[in-house]
Write a protein that holds these residues in place. Structure first.
Motif, mmCIF file in Angstrom:
data_model
loop_
_atom_site.group_PDB
_atom_site.id
_atom_site.type_symbol
_atom_site.label_atom_id
_atom_site.label_comp_id
_atom_site.label_asym_id
_atom_site.label_seq_id
_atom_site.Cartn_x
_atom_site.Cartn_y
_atom_site.Cartn_z
ATOM 1 N N ILE A 43 19.206 38.327 36.631
ATOM 2 C CA ILE A 43 19.371 38.562 34.922
ATOM 3 C C ILE A 43 18.234 39.300 34.539
ATOM 4 N N ILE A 44 18.439 40.408 34.170
ATOM 5 C CA ILE A 44 17.334 41.398 33.565
ATOM 6 C C ILE A 44 17.591 41.546 32.146
ATOM 7 N N VAL A 45 16.864 41.245 31.150
ATOM 8 C CA VAL A 45 16.552 41.638 29.881
ATOM 9 C C VAL A 45 15.446 42.715 29.440
ATOM 10 N N PRO A 46 15.947 43.605 28.849
ATOM 11 C CA PRO A 46 14.626 44.727 28.272
ATOM 12 C C PRO A 46 13.668 43.786 27.668
ATOM 13 N N ALA A 47 12.341 44.408 27.596
ATOM 14 C CA ALA A 47 11.382 43.950 27.113
ATOM 15 C C ALA A 47 10.680 45.145 26.360
ATOM 16 N N THR A 48 9.804 44.817 25.050
ATOM 17 C CA THR A 48 9.617 45.875 24.382
ATOM 18 C C THR A 48 8.433 46.572 25.036
ATOM 19 N N LYS A 50 5.355 46.359 28.508
ATOM 20 C CA LYS A 50 4.813 45.674 29.759
ATOM 21 C C LYS A 50 4.485 44.289 29.862
ATOM 22 N N LYS A 51 3.455 43.871 28.761
ATOM 23 C CA LYS A 51 2.915 42.479 28.743
ATOM 24 C C LYS A 51 4.063 41.449 28.465
ATOM 25 N N GLU A 52 4.913 42.011 27.536
ATOM 26 C CA GLU A 52 6.070 41.070 27.344
ATOM 27 C C GLU A 52 6.896 40.784 28.505
ATOM 28 N N ALA A 53 7.099 41.818 29.263
ATOM 29 C CA ALA A 53 7.958 41.620 30.418
ATOM 30 C C ALA A 53 7.373 40.888 31.562
ATOM 31 N N ILE A 54 5.933 40.809 31.501
ATOM 32 C CA ILE A 54 5.263 39.941 32.536
ATOM 33 C C ILE A 54 4.913 38.348 32.058
ATOM 34 N N THR A 55 4.877 38.333 30.832
ATOM 35 C CA THR A 55 4.346 37.011 30.107
ATOM 36 C C THR A 55 5.318 36.346 29.621
ATOM 37 N N PHE A 63 16.341 41.076 22.848
ATOM 38 C CA PHE A 63 17.608 41.390 23.516
ATOM 39 C C PHE A 63 18.473 40.473 24.272
ATOM 40 N N TYR A 64 18.183 39.033 24.028
ATOM 41 C CA TYR A 64 18.763 38.185 24.438
ATOM 42 C C TYR A 64 19.241 37.065 23.567
ATOM 43 N N GLN A 65 20.666 36.628 23.536
ATOM 44 C CA GLN A 65 21.086 35.696 22.657
ATOM 45 C C GLN A 65 22.132 34.667 23.413
ATOM 46 N N SER A 66 21.641 33.530 23.584
ATOM 47 C CA SER A 66 22.164 32.458 24.217
ATOM 48 C C SER A 66 23.474 32.201 23.385
ATOM 49 N N LEU A 67 24.700 31.849 24.140
ATOM 50 C CA LEU A 67 25.715 31.419 23.479
ATOM 51 C C LEU A 67 26.062 29.946 23.823
ATOM 52 N N ASN A 68 24.967 29.343 24.291
ATOM 53 C CA ASN A 68 25.107 27.883 24.752
ATOM 54 C C ASN A 68 25.216 27.062 23.142
ATOM 55 N N GLY A 69 25.938 25.922 23.204
ATOM 56 C CA GLY A 69 26.044 25.210 22.136
ATOM 57 C C GLY A 69 27.483 24.587 22.129
ATOM 58 N N LYS A 70 27.851 24.453 20.991
ATOM 59 C CA LYS A 70 29.242 23.950 20.784
ATOM 60 C C LYS A 70 30.376 25.105 20.686
#
Length: 175
Positions: A43-48, A50-55, A63-70
């Motif tokens: 799973i690869i999700v874009p980061a804004t 380099k720091k965000e991508a690492i930490t 750029f991520y939205q979970s569809l977990n739930g009911k």
């Protein structure tokens, strides 16, 4: 899918235990393992940056939205009992129960739990006579129909959006 404006989407999923039925008869062909899907990968999700991508965790990305739930859910014992047109936007699912996703429908009160260390009655290991497809039951073959509405964020306009399902057993159709 590419977006040119804010989009409200309805996700329709039909999960067939073992083999089931969809709009066509692909489910009867044991040589078809997938159609119209991207190759499996991490799973690869874009980061804004380099720091965000690492930490950061994936869930923290804009750029991520979970569809977990009911989700709205309908259980049918076999293909003839399933709601055929449930993927149409005007199909009323208000009377359907809700089910937790991710989740196993047998553990949530639908059907009977199946154990991997025991072959099914129509398993090729029990009935090796070719073609195996002739032994797929059409009366007792559980089917789950799922439905979920969601809205994509404005920031996703003109971006490719990928729906990722971490684990789906057997035949699966998505509208």
């Amino acid at each position: 899918m590419k977006h040119t404006k804010k989009t409200r989407l309805t996700l329709f999923a039909l999960v067939i235990t073992l083999f089931g039925t969809g709009t066509a008869q692909e489910w009867k062909d044991i040589t078809i393992l997938q159609q119209n899907r991207k190759k499996a990968s991490e799973i690869i999700v874009p980061a804004t940056d380099k720091k965000e991508a690492i930490t950061s965790r994936i869930e923290d990305s804009d750029f991520y939205q979970s569809l977990n739930g009911k989700w709205k859910f309908n259980y049918a014992e076999g293909p003839n009992e399933r709601p055929v047109d449930f993927y149409k936007t005007d199909y009323d699912v208000s009377g359907w129960n809700e089910i937790a996703v991710p989740g196993n429908w047998e553990i949530q009160g639908y059907g009977m739990p199946m154990y991997l260390n025991h072959p099914f009655d129509f398993s090729p290991r029990k009935r090796p006579t070719p073609p195996v497809v002739n032994f797929i039951p059409t009366d007792k073959n559980p089917i789950g129909s799922y439905r979920r509405n969601f809205t994509t964020p404005d920031e996703w306009q003109n971006r490719e959006v990928i729906l990722h399902f971490g684990a789906v057993k057997s035949a699966f159709y998505l509208w």
